[in-house]
Design a protein around this motif. Sequence first.
Motif, PDB file in Angstrom:
ATOM      1  N   SER A   3       0.821  -1.206   0.000  1.00 35.80           N
ATOM      2  CA  SER A   3       0.000   0.000   0.000  1.00 35.80           C
ATOM      3  C   SER A   3       0.861   1.264   0.000  1.00 35.80           C
ATOM      4  O   SER A   3       0.466   2.288  -0.562  1.00 35.80           O
ATOM      5  N   SER A   4       2.056   1.194   0.606  1.00 39.94           N
ATOM      6  CA  SER A   4       2.948   2.366   0.613  1.00 39.94           C
ATOM      7  C   SER A   4       3.388   2.726  -0.809  1.00 39.94           C
ATOM      8  O   SER A   4       3.501   3.900  -1.155  1.00 39.94           O
ATOM      9  N   THR A   5       3.597   1.713  -1.630  1.00 36.12           N
ATOM     10  CA  THR A   5       3.994   1.939  -3.027  1.00 36.12           C
ATOM     11  C   THR A   5       2.844   2.584  -3.793  1.00 36.12           C
ATOM     12  O   THR A   5       3.057   3.518  -4.578  1.00 36.12           O
ATOM     13  N   ILE A   6       1.630   2.102  -3.551  1.00 39.80           N
ATOM     14  CA  ILE A   6       0.452   2.668  -4.230  1.00 39.80           C
ATOM     15  C   ILE A   6       0.264   4.127  -3.811  1.00 39.80           C
ATOM     16  O   ILE A   6       0.032   4.996  -4.654  1.00 39.80           O
ATOM     17  N   ARG A   7       0.389   4.401  -2.492  1.00 43.43           N
ATOM     18  CA  ARG A   7       0.258   5.787  -2.003  1.00 43.43           C
ATOM     19  C   ARG A   7       1.305   6.691  -2.649  1.00 43.43           C
ATOM     20  O   ARG A   7       1.012   7.804  -3.063  1.00 43.43           O
ATOM     21  N   ARG A   8       2.556   6.199  -2.740  1.00 44.73           N
ATOM     22  CA  ARG A   8       3.636   6.992  -3.331  1.00 44.73           C
ATOM     23  C   ARG A   8       3.341   7.271  -4.805  1.00 44.73           C
ATOM     24  O   ARG A   8       3.535   8.382  -5.289  1.00 44.73           O
ATOM     25  N   MET A  10       0.417   7.452  -6.207  1.00 42.60           N
ATOM     26  CA  MET A  10      -0.672   8.429  -6.270  1.00 42.60           C
ATOM     27  C   MET A  10      -0.134   9.844  -6.026  1.00 42.60           C
ATOM     28  O   MET A  10      -0.486  10.773  -6.738  1.00 42.60           O
ATOM     29  N   LYS A  11       0.717   9.998  -5.015  1.00 44.83           N
ATOM     30  CA  LYS A  11       1.314  11.314  -4.732  1.00 44.83           C
ATOM     31  C   LYS A  11       2.143  11.789  -5.918  1.00 44.83           C
ATOM     32  O   LYS A  11       2.141  12.968  -6.256  1.00 44.83           O
ATOM     33  N   SER A  29      12.100   6.294   0.388  1.00 44.63           N
ATOM     34  CA  SER A  29      10.765   6.024   0.925  1.00 44.63           C
ATOM     35  C   SER A  29      10.822   5.591   2.394  1.00 44.63           C
ATOM     36  O   SER A  29      11.893   5.317   2.935  1.00 44.63           O
TER      37      SER A  29
END
Length: 197
Positions: A3-8, A10-11, A29
Motif C-alpha cells: 500500500s505504501s507503493t500505491i500511495r507513493r 498516487m502522490k 521512501s
Amino acid sequence: MPSSTIRRQMKNMVNNYSDAEKKVRESTSNDPWGPSSSLMSEVADLTYNVVAFSEIMSMIWRRLNDHGKNWRHVYKALTLLDYLVKTGSERVALQCKENIFAIQTLKDFQYVDRDGKDQGVNVREKSKQLVVLLKDEERLKGERSQALKTKERMAQVSTGGTQVGFGRGSSQPNLSTSYSEEYGRSEGSPASYHGCE
C-alpha cells in the motif's frame, strides 16, 4: 503491491513529479528496506543532466528536512547523497559543501520509536560520516576514483567487455569547474529551497 507503493505512486501523479523526482522519492521512501543500488545508480546518472540534477537535489534537501516517524526519509536521503557524492556529477559534492550545515545539523537528529528504540542513531552516524568525507578533499577524490573504476568494471561485465565510458573523457560533460562559475549557488539547494542565501 504494498500500500505504501500505491500511495507513493498516487502522490507522484497528483504532484506531477518528474522521473528524477520519482526515483529519489522511491530511493528515500519510508519502506523498511534500503534503496537498491541499481536505482541509486540511475539517480547518479541523472545528476549529469542540469535539469534533473536540480530536481534530484531539491527532493533530497526536502527529504533531509523530514523528522519524527519519517526518519527513514532522512536516513535514506543521506544514504543516497553519500552514493551520489561518490558516483554522481561532481556538482553533487559541490552543492553539499556549499550547504554542509544542513547535513551537520543532522548529527543531533532524534527519534525514538514506539518500542523505545533510538532510530535517530543511524541518521546521526550517517550525517557524521558524510560530513567527514565532504571535508576531506583527498579522501573524496579517492572515493570518487574508486567508485568510477567499480562502475566501469560493472559496465564491462554487463556489456560483455565492451568499453563504456563514465566521468572524465567520456560523453558525460565535466561541468564541475564551469558550473559554479556559470550558475553560482546551485538551484534546489537548502538555501534556495528555504528562500534564503
